[in-house]
Design a protein around this motif. Structure first.
Motif, PDB file in Angstrom:
ATOM      1  N   LYS A 181       0.842  -1.205   0.000  1.00  0.00           N
ATOM      2  CA  LYS A 181       0.000   0.000   0.000  1.00  0.00           C
ATOM      3  C   LYS A 181       0.875   1.253   0.000  1.00  0.00           C
ATOM      4  O   LYS A 181       0.602   2.229  -0.714  1.00  0.00           O
ATOM      5  N   ASP A 187      -3.145  -2.654  -3.282  1.00  0.00           N
ATOM      6  CA  ASP A 187      -2.173  -3.727  -3.106  1.00  0.00           C
ATOM      7  C   ASP A 187      -2.630  -4.913  -3.960  1.00  0.00           C
ATOM      8  O   ASP A 187      -3.791  -4.952  -4.405  1.00  0.00           O
ATOM      9  N   THR A 202      -4.555   2.894   2.217  1.00  0.00           N
ATOM     10  CA  THR A 202      -3.620   3.122   1.108  1.00  0.00           C
ATOM     11  C   THR A 202      -3.516   4.621   0.833  1.00  0.00           C
ATOM     12  O   THR A 202      -2.417   5.159   0.638  1.00  0.00           O
ATOM     13  N   GLY A 249      -8.104   4.629  -3.231  1.00  0.00           N
ATOM     14  CA  GLY A 249      -7.925   3.183  -3.165  1.00  0.00           C
ATOM     15  C   GLY A 249      -9.152   2.459  -3.681  1.00  0.00           C
ATOM     16  O   GLY A 249     -10.060   3.063  -4.250  1.00  0.00           O
TER      17      GLY A 249
END
Ligand code: 5RP
Length: 220
Positions: free
Chosen positions: A5, A116, A29, A80
């Protein structure tokens, strides 16, 4: 995953240009992105924030938070996601900030999504789909979504057992058990139900760029 992240959040700084007003999403993130943004804060005009949580972090770093009504179209939005498919369509709203996130994504020319690797999927729906709902319509919307999708709506609760209340004063239904083969169609259909404020499917307006954190990050 937190290292991935961080790497995604720091890579997104490459999209920030001098004098920009940056749209800023919500989540762990994005927190890394905000911390990286703070290091170049003198080069930007400010930020538009998608949540009280991000506003607090931006202000703690001395970054000015501006009202979207006074900024006009934004050049860049960084946020994110909970899931991302190969077409850069997303499920968002795990942090209950989906409505403001959707507004800023719509207002932005370029939406850079930072994730991620665990967030990548072939078909959206393994992550329960968040829907923000006006409180009095909670049961109605749950019934209609269940009939429409065969998914199972669950009223989101906080750790203390109370219903989660969004920054807009609404509730969240999380729809479990979906396999979303037509994300644009489902987004439109859920948006039609009276009482729905927004659905966490970002398919009509997907991300433009996805950065997957890693060493080095992958840019899709
Ligand atoms: C908040 C969101 C977040 O972007 C999403 O939940 C991802 O969060 P994180 O970066 O903490 O994994 O949509 O409403």
């Amino acid at each position: 995953m937190s290292e991935a992240k961080r790497l995604a959040g720091e890579k997104a700084i490459e999209y920030v240009e001098d004098g920009m007003i940056v749209g800023v999403g919500t989540g762990s993130t994005v927190a890394f992105f905000i911390d990286a943004l703070a290091r170049i804060k003198d080069r930007i005009k400010g930020a538009v924030s998608s949540s009280d949580q991000s506003t607090q972090r931006l202000r703690a770093h001395g970054i000015e938070v501006l009202d979207l009504n006074s900024t006009g179209t934004l050049s860049l939005y960084v946020d994110g996601a909970d899931e991302c498919d190969p077409h850069k369509r997303l499920i968002k709203g795990g942090g209950a900030a989906l409505t403001r996130e959707k507004i800023i994504a719509e207002a932005s020319q370029t939406f850079v999504c930072i994730v991620d690797p665990s967030k990548r999927v072939d078909v959206l729906g393994r992550f329960p789909l968040p829907v923000e709902v006006i409180p009095m319509a909670r049961s109605l919307v749950a019934r209609e979504i269940q009939a429409m999708t065969r998914g199972q709506p669950v009223w989101r609760q906080s750790a203390d057992g109370a219903g989660v209340v969004t920054d807009n004063g609404n509730v969240i239904l999380d729809i479990h058990g979906l396999s979303i083969v037509d994300p644009v169609g489902l987004e439109q259909a859920i948006n039609q139900i009276p009482g729905v404020v927004s659905v966490g499917l970002f398919a009509r307006r997907p991300a433009d760029v996805v950065i997957v954190g890693g060493e080095p990050p992958t840019v899709l």
